[in-house]
Motif scaffolding. Sequence first.
Motif, PDB file in Angstrom:
ATOM      1  N   LEU A  69      -2.256 -48.640  38.832  1.00 62.36           N
ATOM      2  CA  LEU A  69      -2.919 -49.931  38.635  1.00 62.36           C
ATOM      3  C   LEU A  69      -1.962 -51.095  38.880  1.00 62.36           C
ATOM      4  O   LEU A  69      -2.388 -52.171  39.322  1.00 62.36           O
ATOM      5  N   ASP A  81     -10.830 -51.255  36.977  1.00 59.13           N
ATOM      6  CA  ASP A  81      -9.736 -50.395  36.550  1.00 59.13           C
ATOM      7  C   ASP A  81      -8.576 -51.206  35.993  1.00 59.13           C
ATOM      8  O   ASP A  81      -7.884 -50.772  35.062  1.00 59.13           O
ATOM      9  N   LEU A 107     -11.316 -43.765  31.841  1.00 61.01           N
ATOM     10  CA  LEU A 107     -10.952 -44.145  33.212  1.00 61.01           C
ATOM     11  C   LEU A 107     -10.770 -42.916  34.089  1.00 61.01           C
ATOM     12  O   LEU A 107     -11.346 -42.818  35.179  1.00 61.01           O
ATOM     13  N   ASP A 245     -16.047 -52.581  40.200  1.00 60.48           N
ATOM     14  CA  ASP A 245     -15.153 -53.037  41.264  1.00 60.48           C
ATOM     15  C   ASP A 245     -15.756 -54.218  42.009  1.00 60.48           C
ATOM     16  O   ASP A 245     -15.054 -55.139  42.415  1.00 60.48           O
ATOM     17  N   LEU A 285     -17.482 -47.243  34.428  1.00 59.94           N
ATOM     18  CA  LEU A 285     -16.515 -46.367  35.082  1.00 59.94           C
ATOM     19  C   LEU A 285     -17.088 -44.974  35.304  1.00 59.94           C
ATOM     20  O   LEU A 285     -16.622 -44.246  36.177  1.00 59.94           O
TER      21      LEU A 285
END
Length: 386
Positions: A69, A81, A107, A245, A285
């Motif tokens: 990340l 994320d 995640l 996202d 997620l």
Amino acid sequence: MGPVSAVKKQPREKRFFAHPKETYIAFLSASAIVAYLILWYLAGASPFVAHLPLYIALVAGGAPIVVDLSIKLFRREFGSDLLAGISIVTAVLLHQYLVATIVIFMLSGGLSLEQFAARRASSVLDALARRMPQVAHRKLDSRLADVELPDIAVGDVLVVFPHEICPIDGVVIEGRGVMDEAYLTGEPYEISKTPGSHVLAGAVNGDSALTVRAEKLAVDSRYERIMQVMQATEQNQPRLRRLGDQLGAWYTPIALGLAAIAGIATGQAMRFLAVLVVATPCPLLIAIPVAVIGAISLSARHAIIIKNPAALEQIDSCSILIFDKTGTLTYGRPELTEILTAPDFSRDEVLRLAGSLEQYSKHPLSGAILRAAREENLIFADVSQI
């Protein structure tokens, strides 16, 4: 060794776990959470012992995620994320190890489900690989010897036994029979084979043995080219775009701003963490991967194979659909719907005579006529010449 044997001998598990990191992290973090709950609430262990599984999960699972990340942050990729990663780091700094491990599990679990969806969709490649025979029967001086497909050379004489799958592309030199090539061509009927007829790897032989001369190597057959195309599709599938996202460009900065305001207004860093954890879109997620798996499974039960799961997220923007009609928009099985006769002929007589001729044909339209005649219990005439 050629690609055919490489695909055949590659274990199923190796392709299924081509990217196992997220799967391992999800399993590790879930196990750590369960172990912590047992040690802390049931066994009454000391704080250090109870937190030990969480420490292991944070080091072995959280660290790689945070590194990945951080790279995304350096590239200015502000996805959902990233918010989860900040939550993990903040929770660790505030000694909230259980919270950090739960976020890691959510995640990595979502990413693992995505990969599972892609693997489930590409399982058709495994079915193709398992379908081909491992060996062929090569004929040498009236003797037969089993050889592996990569060892077959152009010009070798092979014998395809009844009901076997043809191992190579070639030409018939002895024998007469039929082969079902529907698996390759989509045409729902058997093709007659006599000396001089071409045969395709992957076709199913009928009731008669055929002697075939190989015209191509196994790696150059049409069947192998189909597998190579599907393999390339599997390896180049784009990662699913999660809803978080798509919203991350503005959602992540807003969530961070609100968390900062909460922390500053109350003077408590724990408030900053609380807002971050609440704002982390953990349901997003895993929501789309779960939906994709459900769609793939439901489609498979209706004989629809989805090769690229990412296509499911593009359906709402599609305006044109292209179909191969046979077996897709139709059943691939013609039906006789109407008979028009001249004034001097009866309907049953025309159908009886047509069926008498068509019983010697393998064309799919012949099958439709024969089924109609048999349903009406018509007796076929003896045919002397075809």
